[in-house]
Design an enzyme around this catalytic site. Structure first.
Site, PDB file in Angstrom:
ATOM      1  CG  HIS A   1     -77.308  76.825   0.560  1.00  0.00           C
ATOM      2  ND1 HIS A   1     -78.628  76.487   0.735  1.00  0.00           N
ATOM      3  CD2 HIS A   1     -77.290  78.170   0.505  1.00  0.00           C
ATOM      4  CE1 HIS A   1     -79.363  77.585   0.780  1.00  0.00           C
ATOM      5  NE2 HIS A   1     -78.579  78.623   0.658  1.00  0.00           N
TER       6      HIS A   1
ATOM      7  CG  ASN B   1     -83.554  79.707   0.325  1.00  0.00           C
ATOM      8  OD1 ASN B   1     -82.740  78.813   0.165  1.00  0.00           O
ATOM      9  ND2 ASN B   1     -83.230  80.899   0.769  1.00  0.00           N
TER      10      ASN B   1
ATOM     11  CE1 TYR C   1     -76.053  83.238  -4.232  1.00  0.00           C
ATOM     12  CE2 TYR C   1     -76.359  80.937  -4.767  1.00  0.00           C
ATOM     13  CZ  TYR C   1     -76.606  82.009  -3.946  1.00  0.00           C
ATOM     14  OH  TYR C   1     -77.402  81.864  -2.844  1.00  0.00           O
TER      15      TYR C   1
END
Ligand code: NDP
Length: 493
Positions: free
Chosen positions: A56, A129, A339
Protein backbone atom coordinates in the site's frame (compact mmCIF):
# COMPACT_ATOMS: atom_id res chain seq x y z
CA UNK A 1 14.88 45.06 -1.39
CA UNK A 2 11.28 44.48 -0.29
CA UNK A 3 11.00 44.17 3.47
CA UNK A 4 9.58 40.80 4.62
CA UNK A 5 7.97 40.33 8.02
CA UNK A 6 9.19 36.80 8.78
CA UNK A 7 12.89 36.08 9.18
CA UNK A 8 14.45 32.97 7.69
CA UNK A 9 15.98 30.85 10.46
CA UNK A 10 17.86 27.62 11.03
CA UNK A 11 15.96 24.72 12.60
CA UNK A 12 17.21 26.03 15.94
CA UNK A 13 15.50 29.32 15.23
CA UNK A 14 18.58 31.41 14.50
CA UNK A 15 18.04 34.06 11.82
CA UNK A 16 20.70 34.09 9.11
CA UNK A 17 21.67 36.23 6.17
CA UNK A 18 22.35 34.08 3.09
CA UNK A 19 20.27 31.14 1.88
CA UNK A 20 21.48 30.66 -1.71
CA UNK A 21 25.24 31.30 -1.64
CA UNK A 22 27.70 29.07 0.21
CA UNK A 23 30.57 30.70 2.10
CA UNK A 24 33.72 30.32 -0.03
CA UNK A 25 37.32 31.54 -0.01
CA UNK A 26 37.05 34.09 -2.76
CA UNK A 27 34.26 34.09 -5.37
CA UNK A 28 35.61 30.92 -7.06
CA UNK A 29 37.21 29.36 -4.03
CA UNK A 30 36.47 26.19 -2.03
CA UNK A 31 33.55 26.04 0.40
CA UNK A 32 34.25 26.62 4.08
CA UNK A 33 33.33 23.87 6.53
CA UNK A 34 31.87 26.46 8.87
CA UNK A 35 28.89 27.19 6.58
CA UNK A 36 26.54 25.39 8.95
CA UNK A 37 23.40 26.46 7.10
CA UNK A 38 24.66 24.64 4.01
CA UNK A 39 25.26 21.47 6.05
CA UNK A 40 21.90 21.71 7.75
CA UNK A 41 20.06 22.13 4.45
CA UNK A 42 21.82 19.20 2.80
CA UNK A 43 21.67 16.89 5.80
CA UNK A 44 17.96 17.37 6.36
CA UNK A 45 17.24 16.91 2.67
CA UNK A 46 19.12 13.59 2.75
CA UNK A 47 16.78 12.40 5.48
CA UNK A 48 13.44 13.47 3.96
CA UNK A 49 12.27 9.96 3.09
CA UNK A 50 10.86 7.58 5.65
CA UNK A 51 10.59 3.90 4.67
CA UNK A 52 7.78 3.45 2.20
CA UNK A 53 5.07 1.01 3.20
CA UNK A 54 6.00 -2.53 2.10
CA UNK A 55 2.42 -2.83 0.85
CA UNK A 56 0.00 0.00 0.00
CA UNK A 57 2.91 2.39 -0.70
CA UNK A 58 1.09 4.51 -3.32
CA UNK A 59 -1.90 6.30 -1.88
CA UNK A 60 -3.92 9.41 -1.29
CA UNK A 61 -6.27 10.49 1.46
CA UNK A 62 -8.95 12.90 2.58
CA UNK A 63 -10.80 13.99 5.70
CA UNK A 64 -14.55 13.90 6.05
CA UNK A 65 -17.49 12.90 8.18
CA UNK A 66 -19.47 9.80 9.01
CA UNK A 67 -23.13 10.49 9.84
CA UNK A 68 -25.48 7.98 11.47
CA UNK A 69 -28.80 7.55 9.63
CA UNK A 70 -30.23 4.40 11.25
CA UNK A 71 -30.34 2.98 14.74
CA UNK A 72 -28.12 -0.09 15.24
CA UNK A 73 -27.90 0.13 19.02
CA UNK A 74 -29.49 -3.32 19.29
CA UNK A 75 -26.20 -4.65 17.88
CA UNK A 76 -23.60 -2.26 19.26
CA UNK A 77 -23.02 0.06 22.18
CA UNK A 78 -20.24 1.87 20.26
CA UNK A 79 -20.84 5.52 21.07
CA UNK A 80 -20.28 6.72 17.51
CA UNK A 81 -23.50 4.90 16.49
CA UNK A 82 -25.68 5.84 19.47
CA UNK A 83 -27.84 8.58 17.91
CA UNK A 84 -29.35 9.23 14.52
CA UNK A 85 -27.75 12.30 12.95
CA UNK A 86 -24.57 11.94 15.04
CA UNK A 87 -21.39 12.88 13.18
CA UNK A 88 -17.90 11.49 13.57
CA UNK A 89 -14.81 12.93 11.85
CA UNK A 90 -13.02 10.45 9.57
CA UNK A 91 -9.84 10.18 7.56
CA UNK A 92 -9.64 7.74 4.66
CA UNK A 93 -6.55 6.65 2.76
CA UNK A 94 -6.94 4.91 -0.59
CA UNK A 95 -4.06 3.04 -2.18
CA UNK A 96 -2.89 0.39 -4.54
CA UNK A 97 -1.19 -2.60 -2.93
CA UNK A 98 1.78 -4.05 -4.78
CA UNK A 99 3.40 -1.05 -6.48
CA UNK A 100 6.03 1.31 -5.13
CA UNK A 101 5.32 4.88 -4.08
CA UNK A 102 5.76 6.15 -7.64
CA UNK A 103 3.82 3.37 -9.38
CA UNK A 104 0.76 3.93 -11.54
CA UNK A 105 -2.67 4.34 -9.96
CA UNK A 106 -4.42 2.21 -12.58
CA UNK A 107 -2.44 -1.01 -12.05
CA UNK A 108 -4.53 -4.20 -11.84
CA UNK A 109 -4.42 -4.59 -8.08
CA UNK A 110 -6.80 -4.50 -5.12
CA UNK A 111 -7.25 -1.00 -3.71
CA UNK A 112 -6.75 -0.19 -0.04
CA UNK A 113 -9.70 1.57 1.63
CA UNK A 114 -8.40 2.40 5.13
CA UNK A 115 -10.78 4.32 7.37
CA UNK A 116 -10.05 6.08 10.64
CA UNK A 117 -13.02 7.18 12.76
CA UNK A 118 -12.05 9.74 15.42
CA UNK A 119 -14.72 8.67 17.92
CA UNK A 120 -15.38 10.09 21.37
CA UNK A 121 -13.91 6.89 22.81
CA UNK A 122 -10.72 6.64 20.80
CA UNK A 123 -9.86 5.89 17.21
CA UNK A 124 -11.53 3.07 15.33
CA UNK A 125 -9.58 1.94 12.28
CA UNK A 126 -11.48 -0.10 9.71
CA UNK A 127 -8.60 -1.03 7.46
CA UNK A 128 -10.41 -2.33 4.41
CA UNK A 129 -9.96 -3.01 0.73
CA UNK A 130 -12.22 -2.55 -2.30
CA UNK A 131 -12.87 -6.30 -2.30
CA UNK A 132 -14.89 -8.33 0.20
CA UNK A 133 -12.41 -11.24 0.23
CA UNK A 134 -8.66 -11.82 0.06
CA UNK A 135 -6.23 -14.18 -1.70
CA UNK A 136 -5.24 -16.16 1.38
CA UNK A 137 -6.82 -17.07 4.68
CA UNK A 138 -3.78 -17.61 6.88
CA UNK A 139 -1.44 -14.76 7.82
CA UNK A 140 1.60 -17.06 7.72
CA UNK A 141 1.36 -16.92 3.93
CA UNK A 142 1.18 -13.15 3.66
CA UNK A 143 4.86 -12.33 3.14
CA UNK A 144 5.24 -15.08 0.54
CA UNK A 145 2.13 -13.93 -1.28
CA UNK A 146 3.25 -10.29 -1.40
CA UNK A 147 6.70 -11.26 -2.69
CA UNK A 148 4.99 -12.76 -5.74
CA UNK A 149 3.25 -9.45 -6.46
CA UNK A 150 6.51 -7.51 -6.23
CA UNK A 151 9.66 -7.87 -8.33
CA UNK A 152 11.65 -10.93 -9.32
CA UNK A 153 14.75 -11.04 -7.08
CA UNK A 154 17.04 -11.49 -10.10
CA UNK A 155 15.52 -9.45 -12.90
CA UNK A 156 13.86 -6.83 -10.66
CA UNK A 157 10.86 -7.09 -12.99
CA UNK A 158 7.23 -7.84 -12.20
CA UNK A 159 6.93 -11.52 -12.96
CA UNK A 160 3.80 -13.32 -14.17
CA UNK A 161 5.47 -16.69 -13.52
CA UNK A 162 5.89 -16.13 -9.77
CA UNK A 163 2.44 -14.52 -9.64
CA UNK A 164 0.65 -17.55 -11.17
CA UNK A 165 2.94 -20.10 -9.55
CA UNK A 166 1.76 -18.91 -6.14
CA UNK A 167 -1.92 -18.68 -7.08
CA UNK A 168 -1.87 -22.09 -8.74
CA UNK A 169 -0.46 -23.59 -5.54
CA UNK A 170 -3.08 -21.85 -3.37
CA UNK A 171 -6.60 -22.71 -4.51
CA UNK A 172 -8.15 -20.47 -1.83
CA UNK A 173 -6.95 -17.49 -3.92
CA UNK A 174 -9.50 -18.30 -6.65
CA UNK A 175 -12.29 -16.03 -5.37
CA UNK A 176 -10.10 -12.93 -5.16
CA UNK A 177 -8.36 -13.80 -8.45
CA UNK A 178 -11.75 -13.64 -10.20
CA UNK A 179 -12.49 -10.22 -8.72
CA UNK A 180 -8.99 -8.97 -9.52
CA UNK A 181 -9.25 -9.97 -13.17
CA UNK A 182 -12.76 -8.63 -13.57
CA UNK A 183 -13.05 -4.96 -14.41
CA UNK A 184 -13.22 -4.26 -10.66
CA UNK A 185 -9.47 -4.98 -10.66
CA UNK A 186 -8.98 -1.63 -12.39
CA UNK A 187 -11.37 0.90 -10.80
CA UNK A 188 -11.87 4.16 -12.70
CA UNK A 189 -11.21 6.16 -9.54
CA UNK A 190 -11.21 5.83 -5.78
CA UNK A 191 -14.58 7.59 -5.75
CA UNK A 192 -16.15 4.93 -7.96
CA UNK A 193 -15.43 1.87 -5.87
CA UNK A 194 -16.82 0.17 -2.79
CA UNK A 195 -14.93 -0.49 0.43
CA UNK A 196 -15.22 -3.61 2.55
CA UNK A 197 -14.00 -4.34 6.08
CA UNK A 198 -13.57 -7.82 4.53
CA UNK A 199 -12.89 -9.62 7.82
CA UNK A 200 -15.61 -10.77 10.11
CA UNK A 201 -15.68 -8.51 13.15
CA UNK A 202 -18.04 -8.51 16.12
CA UNK A 203 -20.40 -6.01 17.66
CA UNK A 204 -21.34 -5.93 21.32
CA UNK A 205 -24.44 -4.21 22.63
CA UNK A 206 -25.30 -2.57 25.94
CA UNK A 207 -26.57 -5.94 27.25
CA UNK A 208 -23.11 -7.35 26.51
CA UNK A 209 -24.43 -9.58 23.69
CA UNK A 210 -22.20 -10.33 20.72
CA UNK A 211 -23.06 -10.69 17.02
CA UNK A 212 -20.68 -11.21 14.11
CA UNK A 213 -20.57 -8.45 11.48
CA UNK A 214 -19.13 -7.55 8.11
CA UNK A 215 -18.78 -3.95 6.94
CA UNK A 216 -19.74 -2.77 3.43
CA UNK A 217 -19.07 0.79 2.26
CA UNK A 218 -20.88 1.31 -1.03
CA UNK A 219 -20.07 4.12 -3.43
CA UNK A 220 -22.82 6.66 -4.14
CA UNK A 221 -20.96 7.79 -7.27
CA UNK A 222 -21.73 4.44 -8.93
CA UNK A 223 -19.28 1.66 -9.71
CA UNK A 224 -17.12 2.63 -12.67
CA UNK A 225 -14.12 0.71 -13.95
CA UNK A 226 -11.49 0.91 -16.64
CA UNK A 227 -11.23 -2.01 -19.00
CA UNK A 228 -7.80 -3.64 -19.01
CA UNK A 229 -6.62 -1.76 -22.14
CA UNK A 230 -7.97 1.58 -20.83
CA UNK A 231 -6.16 1.10 -17.52
CA UNK A 232 -2.92 0.25 -19.34
CA UNK A 233 -3.24 3.37 -21.45
CA UNK A 234 -3.83 5.56 -18.39
CA UNK A 235 -0.64 4.21 -16.73
CA UNK A 236 1.34 6.05 -19.41
CA UNK A 237 -0.91 9.08 -19.77
CA UNK A 238 -1.29 9.93 -16.10
CA UNK A 239 0.20 7.57 -13.52
CA UNK A 240 -1.34 9.70 -10.73
CA UNK A 241 -4.81 9.60 -12.23
CA UNK A 242 -6.74 8.42 -9.15
CA UNK A 243 -4.98 10.84 -6.82
CA UNK A 244 -5.73 13.71 -9.22
CA UNK A 245 -9.36 12.65 -9.50
CA UNK A 246 -9.87 12.67 -5.72
CA UNK A 247 -8.08 15.96 -5.14
CA UNK A 248 -9.81 17.72 -8.02
CA UNK A 249 -13.30 16.59 -7.17
CA UNK A 250 -13.00 17.51 -3.48
CA UNK A 251 -11.29 20.85 -4.20
CA UNK A 252 -14.16 21.86 -6.49
CA UNK A 253 -16.77 20.90 -3.87
CA UNK A 254 -17.94 17.67 -5.46
CA UNK A 255 -17.68 15.61 -2.28
CA UNK A 256 -17.70 11.83 -2.74
CA UNK A 257 -20.08 9.81 -0.57
CA UNK A 258 -20.48 6.19 0.44
CA UNK A 259 -23.28 4.43 2.30
CA UNK A 260 -22.07 2.54 5.36
CA UNK A 261 -23.69 -0.88 5.91
CA UNK A 262 -23.31 -3.97 8.01
CA UNK A 263 -24.23 -7.63 7.64
CA UNK A 264 -25.08 -9.33 10.93
CA UNK A 265 -24.81 -13.02 11.85
CA UNK A 266 -25.68 -14.49 15.23
CA UNK A 267 -23.44 -17.08 16.83
CA UNK A 268 -26.11 -19.76 16.23
CA UNK A 269 -26.19 -18.83 12.54
CA UNK A 270 -22.39 -18.87 12.42
CA UNK A 271 -22.33 -22.43 13.72
CA UNK A 272 -24.73 -23.54 10.97
CA UNK A 273 -23.34 -21.43 8.09
CA UNK A 274 -22.34 -23.60 5.14
CA UNK A 275 -18.90 -22.00 4.96
CA UNK A 276 -16.58 -20.91 7.72
CA UNK A 277 -17.88 -17.38 8.47
CA UNK A 278 -14.40 -16.40 9.68
CA UNK A 279 -12.67 -17.35 6.44
CA UNK A 280 -11.44 -14.24 4.59
CA UNK A 281 -11.81 -15.93 1.20
CA UNK A 282 -15.61 -16.20 1.63
CA UNK A 283 -18.51 -13.72 1.58
CA UNK A 284 -21.86 -13.99 3.32
CA UNK A 285 -24.57 -14.05 0.60
CA UNK A 286 -26.78 -10.96 0.68
CA UNK A 287 -29.92 -13.07 0.28
CA UNK A 288 -29.23 -14.72 3.65
CA UNK A 289 -27.50 -11.81 5.39
CA UNK A 290 -28.93 -8.61 3.88
CA UNK A 291 -27.12 -5.31 4.15
CA UNK A 292 -28.34 -3.12 6.99
CA UNK A 293 -27.76 0.54 6.23
CA UNK A 294 -26.16 2.49 9.06
CA UNK A 295 -25.18 5.87 7.68
CA UNK A 296 -23.10 7.83 5.22
CA UNK A 297 -19.47 8.79 4.77
CA UNK A 298 -18.62 12.02 2.97
CA UNK A 299 -15.08 13.12 2.15
CA UNK A 300 -14.76 16.88 2.00
CA UNK A 301 -11.21 18.03 2.76
CA UNK A 302 -7.88 17.28 1.15
CA UNK A 303 -5.08 17.50 3.73
CA UNK A 304 -3.05 20.71 3.52
CA UNK A 305 0.12 18.69 3.70
CA UNK A 306 0.45 15.28 2.09
CA UNK A 307 3.43 14.03 4.10
CA UNK A 308 2.01 15.19 7.43
CA UNK A 309 -1.35 13.50 7.07
CA UNK A 310 -1.24 10.90 4.29
CA UNK A 311 2.30 9.57 4.37
CA UNK A 312 2.32 9.48 8.17
CA UNK A 313 -1.19 8.02 8.51
CA UNK A 314 -1.08 4.73 10.37
CA UNK A 315 -4.13 2.46 10.46
CA UNK A 316 -4.34 -0.72 12.54
CA UNK A 317 -7.20 -3.24 12.64
CA UNK A 318 -6.27 -3.69 16.30
CA UNK A 319 -7.80 -0.27 16.97
CA UNK A 320 -11.43 -1.07 17.69
CA UNK A 321 -13.58 0.93 20.08
CA UNK A 322 -15.91 -0.38 22.76
CA UNK A 323 -18.93 -2.01 21.10
CA UNK A 324 -16.85 -3.36 18.19
CA UNK A 325 -14.59 -6.40 18.54
CA UNK A 326 -12.42 -8.88 16.71
CA UNK A 327 -13.34 -12.37 15.54
CA UNK A 328 -11.58 -15.70 15.05
CA UNK A 329 -10.61 -14.72 11.47
CA UNK A 330 -6.96 -15.83 11.29
CA UNK A 331 -6.00 -13.08 8.86
CA UNK A 332 -7.50 -10.45 11.15
CA UNK A 333 -5.61 -11.91 14.10
CA UNK A 334 -2.35 -11.77 12.13
CA UNK A 335 -3.03 -8.16 11.18
CA UNK A 336 -3.67 -7.21 14.82
CA UNK A 337 0.04 -7.83 15.39
CA UNK A 338 1.60 -6.86 12.11
CA UNK A 339 0.06 -3.43 11.45
CA UNK A 340 1.19 -1.70 14.66
CA UNK A 341 4.53 -3.47 14.21
CA UNK A 342 4.90 -1.97 10.72
CA UNK A 343 4.06 1.50 12.05
CA UNK A 344 6.59 1.23 14.88
CA UNK A 345 9.22 0.39 12.27
CA UNK A 346 8.15 3.03 9.74
CA UNK A 347 7.16 5.91 12.02
CA UNK A 348 8.55 4.96 15.42
CA UNK A 349 7.04 3.79 18.72
CA UNK A 350 5.25 7.11 19.20
CA UNK A 351 3.42 7.01 15.85
CA UNK A 352 0.10 7.62 17.56
CA UNK A 353 1.25 11.08 18.62
CA UNK A 354 1.45 12.21 14.99
CA UNK A 355 -1.51 14.59 14.47
CA UNK A 356 -3.38 12.47 11.89
CA UNK A 357 -3.15 9.43 14.16
CA UNK A 358 -3.86 11.19 17.44
CA UNK A 359 -7.27 10.51 19.00
CA UNK A 360 -9.38 13.63 19.46
CA UNK A 361 -10.78 12.07 22.64
CA UNK A 362 -7.48 12.26 24.54
CA UNK A 363 -5.06 9.62 25.83
CA UNK A 364 -4.33 8.45 29.37
CA UNK A 365 -1.58 5.91 29.80
CA UNK A 366 1.83 5.33 31.31
CA UNK A 367 3.82 5.02 28.09
CA UNK A 368 6.77 7.39 28.24
CA UNK A 369 9.85 8.36 26.26
CA UNK A 370 11.03 6.72 23.02
CA UNK A 371 12.03 8.23 19.67
CA UNK A 372 10.16 11.36 18.60
CA UNK A 373 8.28 11.82 21.85
CA UNK A 374 7.33 15.36 20.91
CA UNK A 375 4.37 16.03 23.20
CA UNK A 376 4.78 16.80 26.92
CA UNK A 377 5.59 13.11 27.62
CA UNK A 378 3.13 12.94 30.51
CA UNK A 379 4.69 16.00 32.17
CA UNK A 380 5.22 15.46 35.89
CA UNK A 381 2.42 12.89 36.23
CA UNK A 382 3.33 9.46 37.60
CA UNK A 383 4.81 7.12 34.99
CA UNK A 384 3.69 3.92 36.69
CA UNK A 385 0.46 2.16 37.58
CA UNK A 386 -1.01 1.75 40.13
CA UNK A 387 -0.04 4.89 41.96
CA UNK A 388 -1.41 7.01 44.79
CA UNK A 389 -1.27 10.35 43.00
CA UNK A 390 -3.67 10.38 40.07
CA UNK A 391 -7.17 8.99 39.58
CA UNK A 392 -6.66 7.06 36.33
CA UNK A 393 -8.10 3.56 36.48
CA UNK A 394 -9.12 0.71 34.14
CA UNK A 395 -12.92 0.61 33.86
CA UNK A 396 -14.48 -2.89 34.08
CA UNK A 397 -17.52 -1.62 32.14
CA UNK A 398 -15.47 -2.02 28.96
CA UNK A 399 -15.20 -5.78 29.38
CA UNK A 400 -16.34 -7.88 26.42
CA UNK A 401 -18.65 -10.88 26.85
CA UNK A 402 -16.93 -14.24 27.32
CA UNK A 403 -15.88 -15.97 24.13
CA UNK A 404 -16.48 -19.69 23.95
CA UNK A 405 -13.96 -21.58 21.82
CA UNK A 406 -14.84 -24.72 19.90
CA UNK A 407 -11.70 -26.76 20.34
CA UNK A 408 -9.15 -26.95 23.09
CA UNK A 409 -6.58 -28.73 20.94
CA UNK A 410 -3.66 -26.70 19.56
CA UNK A 411 -2.30 -27.72 16.17
CA UNK A 412 -1.37 -26.25 12.78
CA UNK A 413 -4.77 -26.87 11.21
CA UNK A 414 -4.58 -26.42 7.46
CA UNK A 415 -8.25 -26.94 6.65
CA UNK A 416 -11.42 -26.68 8.70
CA UNK A 417 -14.51 -28.59 7.69
CA UNK A 418 -15.98 -27.08 4.49
CA UNK A 419 -13.08 -24.65 4.16
CA UNK A 420 -11.82 -26.45 1.10
CA UNK A 421 -14.74 -25.27 -1.05
CA UNK A 422 -12.76 -22.66 -2.92
CA UNK A 423 -14.86 -22.68 -6.05
CA UNK A 424 -18.60 -22.26 -5.33
CA UNK A 425 -18.44 -18.56 -4.53
CA UNK A 426 -16.17 -17.51 -7.43
CA UNK A 427 -18.41 -19.66 -9.65
CA UNK A 428 -21.48 -17.73 -8.42
CA UNK A 429 -19.67 -14.49 -9.13
CA UNK A 430 -18.75 -15.56 -12.65
CA UNK A 431 -22.09 -17.08 -13.65
CA UNK A 432 -24.70 -15.14 -11.65
CA UNK A 433 -23.25 -11.72 -10.89
CA UNK A 434 -21.08 -10.79 -13.87
CA UNK A 435 -22.65 -9.49 -17.06
CA UNK A 436 -21.79 -11.15 -20.38
CA UNK A 437 -19.43 -8.26 -21.14
CA UNK A 438 -17.77 -8.50 -17.71
CA UNK A 439 -17.23 -12.25 -18.20
CA UNK A 440 -15.65 -11.62 -21.58
CA UNK A 441 -13.37 -8.89 -20.18
CA UNK A 442 -12.36 -11.10 -17.23
CA UNK A 443 -11.39 -13.92 -19.59
CA UNK A 444 -9.39 -11.56 -21.81
CA UNK A 445 -7.66 -10.00 -18.79
CA UNK A 446 -6.69 -13.47 -17.54
CA UNK A 447 -5.39 -14.55 -20.94
CA UNK A 448 -3.33 -11.42 -21.45
CA UNK A 449 -1.70 -11.71 -17.98
CA UNK A 450 -1.15 -15.49 -18.10
CA UNK A 451 0.61 -15.12 -21.46
CA UNK A 452 3.49 -13.75 -19.39
CA UNK A 453 4.09 -17.12 -17.68
CA UNK A 454 7.37 -18.51 -18.97
CA UNK A 455 10.23 -20.88 -18.15
CA UNK A 456 10.55 -24.58 -17.42
CA UNK A 457 7.46 -24.71 -15.17
CA UNK A 458 5.17 -22.84 -17.57
CA UNK A 459 2.96 -25.76 -18.57
CA UNK A 460 2.74 -27.13 -15.04
CA UNK A 461 1.63 -23.76 -13.66
CA UNK A 462 -0.93 -23.15 -16.41
CA UNK A 463 -2.33 -26.68 -16.10
CA UNK A 464 -2.76 -26.26 -12.32
CA UNK A 465 -4.42 -22.85 -12.62
CA UNK A 466 -6.74 -24.01 -15.40
CA UNK A 467 -7.74 -26.85 -13.07
CA UNK A 468 -9.03 -24.25 -10.58
CA UNK A 469 -10.79 -22.35 -13.36
CA UNK A 470 -12.39 -25.63 -14.43
CA UNK A 471 -13.71 -26.27 -10.91
CA UNK A 472 -15.03 -22.71 -10.84
CA UNK A 473 -16.67 -22.83 -14.27
CA UNK A 474 -15.97 -25.12 -17.24
CA UNK A 475 -16.55 -22.36 -19.79
CA UNK A 476 -14.01 -20.16 -18.00
CA UNK A 477 -11.34 -22.88 -18.16
CA UNK A 478 -12.07 -23.72 -21.81
CA UNK A 479 -11.95 -20.10 -22.97
CA UNK A 480 -8.76 -19.24 -21.09
CA UNK A 481 -7.08 -22.45 -22.35
CA UNK A 482 -8.13 -21.56 -25.91
CA UNK A 483 -6.81 -18.00 -25.55
CA UNK A 484 -3.48 -19.37 -24.31
CA UNK A 485 -3.45 -22.00 -27.05
CA UNK A 486 -2.90 -24.55 -24.26
CA UNK A 487 -3.85 -28.23 -24.36
CA UNK A 488 -5.62 -28.51 -21.00
CA UNK A 489 -6.45 -31.81 -19.31
CA UNK A 490 -9.40 -31.34 -16.91
CA UNK A 491 -8.64 -32.66 -13.41
CA UNK A 492 -10.19 -35.99 -12.43
CA UNK A 493 -13.25 -35.95 -10.12
P1 NDP B 1 -25.63 -10.55 -4.83
O1 NDP B 1 -26.12 -10.58 -6.24
O2 NDP B 1 -26.59 -10.21 -3.75
O3 NDP B 1 -24.41 -9.52 -4.70
C1 NDP B 1 -23.41 -9.52 -5.66
C2 NDP B 1 -22.36 -8.54 -5.21
O4 NDP B 1 -21.31 -8.60 -6.14
C3 NDP B 1 -22.78 -7.11 -5.12
O5 NDP B 1 -22.35 -6.64 -3.86
C4 NDP B 1 -22.02 -6.39 -6.23
O6 NDP B 1 -21.58 -5.13 -5.80
C5 NDP B 1 -20.83 -7.30 -6.38
N1 NDP B 1 -20.21 -7.38 -7.69
C6 NDP B 1 -20.72 -7.20 -8.91
N2 NDP B 1 -19.78 -7.41 -9.86
C7 NDP B 1 -18.66 -7.73 -9.20
C8 NDP B 1 -17.35 -8.05 -9.61
N3 NDP B 1 -17.00 -8.08 -10.90
N4 NDP B 1 -16.43 -8.32 -8.67
C9 NDP B 1 -16.76 -8.30 -7.37
N5 NDP B 1 -17.99 -8.01 -6.92
C10 NDP B 1 -18.91 -7.73 -7.83
O7 NDP B 1 -24.93 -11.96 -4.60
P2 NDP B 1 -24.41 -12.75 -3.32
O8 NDP B 1 -24.39 -11.94 -2.08
O9 NDP B 1 -25.13 -14.04 -3.28
O10 NDP B 1 -22.92 -13.04 -3.78
C11 NDP B 1 -22.66 -13.66 -5.04
C12 NDP B 1 -21.22 -13.40 -5.38
O11 NDP B 1 -21.05 -11.98 -5.52
C13 NDP B 1 -20.25 -13.81 -4.27
O12 NDP B 1 -19.89 -15.16 -4.37
C14 NDP B 1 -19.12 -12.87 -4.47
O13 NDP B 1 -18.22 -13.38 -5.43
C15 NDP B 1 -19.76 -11.60 -5.04
N6 NDP B 1 -19.88 -10.55 -4.00
C16 NDP B 1 -20.65 -10.76 -2.89
C17 NDP B 1 -20.61 -9.86 -1.87
C18 NDP B 1 -21.32 -10.13 -0.58
O14 NDP B 1 -20.91 -9.57 0.43
N7 NDP B 1 -22.38 -10.93 -0.56
C19 NDP B 1 -19.85 -8.60 -1.97
C20 NDP B 1 -19.17 -8.45 -3.23
C21 NDP B 1 -19.15 -9.43 -4.17
P3 NDP B 1 -22.47 -3.79 -6.10
O15 NDP B 1 -23.83 -4.07 -5.55
O16 NDP B 1 -21.78 -2.71 -5.39
O17 NDP B 1 -22.45 -3.64 -7.59
Amino acid sequence: MKEKKEKLTTASGIPYSRNEDSMTVGPRGPVLLQDYVLHEKMAHFNRERIPERVVHAKGTGAFGTFTVAHDITKYTRAKLFNKKGKECPVFIRFSTVGGEKGSADTERDPRGFAMKFYTEEGNWDLVGNNTPVFFIKDPKKFGDFIHTQKRNPKTNLKDATMFWDFFSLNPESMHQVMILFSDRGTPFSYRNMNGYGSHTFSMINARNERVWVKFHVKTKQGIKNFTGPEADEMKGKDPDWAQGDLVTSIEKGDFPKWSFNIQVMTDEQAKKFKWNPFDLTKIWPHSEYPLIEVGEIELNKIPENYFRDVEQAAFAPAHVVDGIGYSYDKMLQGRLLSYPDAHRHRLGPNYELIPVNRPLSGVNNFQRDGYMRVDDNGGDHPNYFPNSFDDIEADPAYKEPLLELESGVADWYDRNENDDDHFTQPGNLFRKVMSEKNRENTINNLISHMKGISGSKRDEIIQRQLGYFYKTDKELADKVAKGLNFKFTPPAG
